[in-house]
Design a protein around this motif. Structure first.
Motif, PDB file in Angstrom:
ATOM      1  N   ASP A   1      -4.575  59.184  20.528  1.00 15.57           N
ATOM      2  CA  ASP A   1      -3.125  59.198  20.722  1.00 15.57           C
ATOM      3  C   ASP A   1      -2.735  59.990  21.968  1.00 15.57           C
ATOM      4  OD1 ASP A   1      -1.964  57.621  18.676  1.00 15.57           O
ATOM      5  OD2 ASP A   1      -2.351  59.193  17.203  1.00 15.57           O
ATOM      6  N   ARG A   2      -3.366  61.121  22.192  1.00 22.28           N
ATOM      7  CA  ARG A   2      -3.043  61.924  23.373  1.00 22.28           C
ATOM      8  C   ARG A   2      -3.388  61.173  24.655  1.00 22.28           C
ATOM      9  NH1 ARG A   2      -6.079  67.151  22.337  1.00 22.28           N
ATOM     10  NH2 ARG A   2      -7.066  65.953  20.713  1.00 22.28           N
ATOM     11  N   THR A   3      -4.508  60.473  24.669  1.00 24.58           N
ATOM     12  CA  THR A   3      -4.911  59.708  25.850  1.00 24.58           C
ATOM     13  C   THR A   3      -3.928  58.567  26.131  1.00 24.58           C
ATOM     14  OG1 THR A   3      -7.232  60.215  25.443  1.00 24.58           O
ATOM     15  CG2 THR A   3      -6.774  58.356  26.888  1.00 24.58           C
ATOM     16  N   ALA A   4      -3.484  57.893  25.090  1.00 21.30           N
ATOM     17  CA  ALA A   4      -2.578  56.750  25.246  1.00 21.30           C
ATOM     18  C   ALA A   4      -1.112  57.165  25.362  1.00 21.30           C
ATOM     19  CB  ALA A   4      -2.748  55.794  24.070  1.00 21.30           C
ATOM     20  N   GLY A   5      -0.819  58.429  25.130  1.00 24.20           N
ATOM     21  CA  GLY A   5       0.573  58.888  25.176  1.00 24.20           C
ATOM     22  C   GLY A   5       1.388  58.414  23.989  1.00 24.20           C
ATOM     23  N   THR A   6       0.737  58.309  22.835  1.00 30.54           N
ATOM     24  CA  THR A   6       1.411  57.809  21.635  1.00 30.54           C
ATOM     25  C   THR A   6       1.381  58.848  20.520  1.00 30.54           C
ATOM     26  OG1 THR A   6      -0.642  56.772  20.862  1.00 30.54           O
ATOM     27  CG2 THR A   6       0.873  55.388  22.150  1.00 30.54           C
TER      28      THR A   6
ATOM     29  N   VAL B   1       2.231  51.602   4.508  1.00 28.27           N
ATOM     30  CA  VAL B   1       2.488  52.995   4.114  1.00 28.27           C
ATOM     31  C   VAL B   1       3.688  53.606   4.827  1.00 28.27           C
ATOM     32  CG1 VAL B   1       0.084  53.401   3.439  1.00 28.27           C
ATOM     33  CG2 VAL B   1       0.831  53.990   5.753  1.00 28.27           C
ATOM     34  N   GLY B   2       4.372  52.831   5.673  1.00 29.22           N
ATOM     35  CA  GLY B   2       5.608  53.295   6.280  1.00 29.22           C
ATOM     36  C   GLY B   2       5.467  54.126   7.545  1.00 29.22           C
ATOM     37  N   ILE B   3       4.463  53.807   8.352  1.00 29.61           N
ATOM     38  CA  ILE B   3       4.297  54.512   9.627  1.00 29.61           C
ATOM     39  C   ILE B   3       4.156  53.504  10.758  1.00 29.61           C
ATOM     40  CG2 ILE B   3       3.314  56.583   8.601  1.00 29.61           C
ATOM     41  CD1 ILE B   3       0.542  55.640   9.337  1.00 29.61           C
ATOM     42  N   ARG B   4       4.389  53.967  12.003  1.00 30.17           N
ATOM     43  CA  ARG B   4       4.229  53.085  13.154  1.00 30.17           C
ATOM     44  C   ARG B   4       3.848  53.913  14.380  1.00 30.17           C
ATOM     45  NH1 ARG B   4      10.271  51.560  13.021  1.00 30.17           N
ATOM     46  NH2 ARG B   4      11.196  53.519  13.693  1.00 30.17           N
ATOM     47  N   ILE B   5       3.396  53.212  15.412  1.00 31.54           N
ATOM     48  CA  ILE B   5       2.985  53.832  16.665  1.00 31.54           C
ATOM     49  C   ILE B   5       4.181  53.866  17.606  1.00 31.54           C
ATOM     50  CG2 ILE B   5       1.344  53.728  18.588  1.00 31.54           C
ATOM     51  CD1 ILE B   5       0.074  54.054  15.782  1.00 31.54           C
TER      52      ILE B   5
ATOM     53  N   MET C   1      11.776  61.462  15.489  1.00 31.79           N
ATOM     54  CA  MET C   1      11.182  60.964  14.262  1.00 31.79           C
ATOM     55  C   MET C   1      10.115  61.926  13.759  1.00 31.79           C
ATOM     56  SD  MET C   1      10.916  57.401  12.862  1.00 31.79           S
ATOM     57  CE  MET C   1      12.393  56.490  13.179  1.00 31.79           C
ATOM     58  N   GLU C   2       9.938  61.924  12.473  1.00 40.20           N
ATOM     59  CA  GLU C   2       8.944  62.784  11.844  1.00 40.20           C
ATOM     60  C   GLU C   2       7.549  62.170  12.012  1.00 40.20           C
ATOM     61  OE1 GLU C   2       7.789  64.276   7.348  1.00 40.20           O
ATOM     62  OE2 GLU C   2       9.725  63.345   7.709  1.00 40.20           O
ATOM     63  N   ARG C   3       6.601  62.999  12.406  1.00 41.93           N
ATOM     64  CA  ARG C   3       5.223  62.507  12.549  1.00 41.93           C
ATOM     65  C   ARG C   3       4.612  62.220  11.182  1.00 41.93           C
ATOM     66  NH1 ARG C   3       3.393  66.117  17.333  1.00 41.93           N
ATOM     67  NH2 ARG C   3       4.127  64.806  19.026  1.00 41.93           N
ATOM     68  N   ALA C   4       3.728  61.257  11.161  1.00 40.89           N
ATOM     69  CA  ALA C   4       3.062  60.849   9.921  1.00 40.89           C
ATOM     70  C   ALA C   4       2.037  61.887   9.507  1.00 40.89           C
ATOM     71  CB  ALA C   4       2.387  59.499  10.106  1.00 40.89           C
ATOM     72  N   THR C   5       1.884  62.062   8.215  1.00 38.93           N
ATOM     73  CA  THR C   5       0.892  62.997   7.691  1.00 38.93           C
ATOM     74  C   THR C   5      -0.503  62.375   7.774  1.00 38.93           C
ATOM     75  OG1 THR C   5       1.090  62.142   5.443  1.00 38.93           O
ATOM     76  CG2 THR C   5       2.559  63.978   6.056  1.00 38.93           C
ATOM     77  N   LEU C   6      -1.498  63.226   7.680  1.00 41.56           N
ATOM     78  CA  LEU C   6      -2.883  62.760   7.688  1.00 41.56           C
ATOM     79  C   LEU C   6      -3.144  61.836   6.502  1.00 41.56           C
ATOM     80  CD1 LEU C   6      -5.685  62.823   8.944  1.00 41.56           C
ATOM     81  CD2 LEU C   6      -6.156  64.889   7.620  1.00 41.56           C
ATOM     82  N   ASN C   7      -2.540  62.119   5.360  1.00 42.75           N
ATOM     83  CA  ASN C   7      -2.732  61.269   4.176  1.00 42.75           C
ATOM     84  C   ASN C   7      -2.251  59.842   4.420  1.00 42.75           C
ATOM     85  OD1 ASN C   7      -3.833  63.365   2.718  1.00 42.75           O
ATOM     86  ND2 ASN C   7      -1.930  63.875   1.662  1.00 42.75           N
TER      87      ASN C   7
ATOM     88  N   ASP D   1       8.334  59.829  23.525  1.00 43.19           N
ATOM     89  CA  ASP D   1       9.802  59.837  23.533  1.00 43.19           C
ATOM     90  C   ASP D   1      10.387  58.824  22.544  1.00 43.19           C
ATOM     91  OD1 ASP D   1       9.021  57.625  24.965  1.00 43.19           O
ATOM     92  OD2 ASP D   1      10.338  58.002  26.670  1.00 43.19           O
ATOM     93  N   CYS D   2       9.613  58.468  21.528  1.00 43.11           N
ATOM     94  CA  CYS D   2      10.022  57.586  20.426  1.00 43.11           C
ATOM     95  C   CYS D   2      10.305  56.147  20.857  1.00 43.11           C
ATOM     96  CB  CYS D   2      11.223  58.166  19.679  1.00 43.11           C
ATOM     97  SG  CYS D   2      10.847  59.723  18.881  1.00 43.11           S
ATOM     98  N   GLY D   3       9.698  55.710  21.943  1.00 43.50           N
ATOM     99  CA  GLY D   3       9.832  54.326  22.378  1.00 43.50           C
ATOM    100  C   GLY D   3       8.658  53.486  21.914  1.00 43.50           C
ATOM    101  N   ARG D   4       8.695  52.246  22.284  1.00 44.35           N
ATOM    102  CA  ARG D   4       7.613  51.314  21.936  1.00 44.35           C
ATOM    103  C   ARG D   4       6.505  51.422  22.978  1.00 44.35           C
ATOM    104  NH1 ARG D   4       8.596  45.609  19.439  1.00 44.35           N
ATOM    105  NH2 ARG D   4       6.484  45.341  18.732  1.00 44.35           N
TER     106      ARG D   4
END
Length: 117
Positions: free
Chosen positions: A106-111, A64-68, A1-7, A72-75
């Protein structure tokens, strides 16, 4: 999946914060009441935690159409969501962004935050 932009990430945060502020003002009856800030932070924390654990993203993120997701693109599991959200509330970890565009929270949580539309 494509990562979300800062905006998109910033827009989602502003939407979540505005919604939390509206609820806090409704509870206290006055935006200038010192308790409003405390309620605002608690409501924001609860909203982000609850929506992310149950639905994969906060109200603003879905708007805005983004999620965590995990790397590896899991929940993400609930513990990862709690760690990520607590670090987000501290603000500093969220603004310490690495070369991959992920904040320290995000890096700490692995997300990661990804677009879904």
């Amino acid at each position: 999946m494509e990562r979300a932009t800062l905006n998109r990430r910033a827009a989602a945060l502003l939407i979540d914060w505005a919604a939390s502020t509206a609820v806090a003002v409704a509870l206290t009856g006055n935006i200038w009441d010192p308790r409003t800030n405390q309620w605002n932070l608690l409501i924001f924390l609860a909203e982000v935690l609850l929506f992310t654990i149950l639905l994969g993203g906060s109200f603003g993120q879905f708007f805005v159409g983004i999620r965590i997701e995990t790397i590896d693109c899991g929940r993400p599991n609930p513990l990862a969501v709690v760690v990520r959200t607590l670090l987000l509330v501290l603000v500093i970890p969220a603004v310490l962004v690495g070369a991959d565009g992920r904040g320290l929270h995000d890096r700490t949580a692995g997300t990661q935050v990804c677009r879904f539309r």
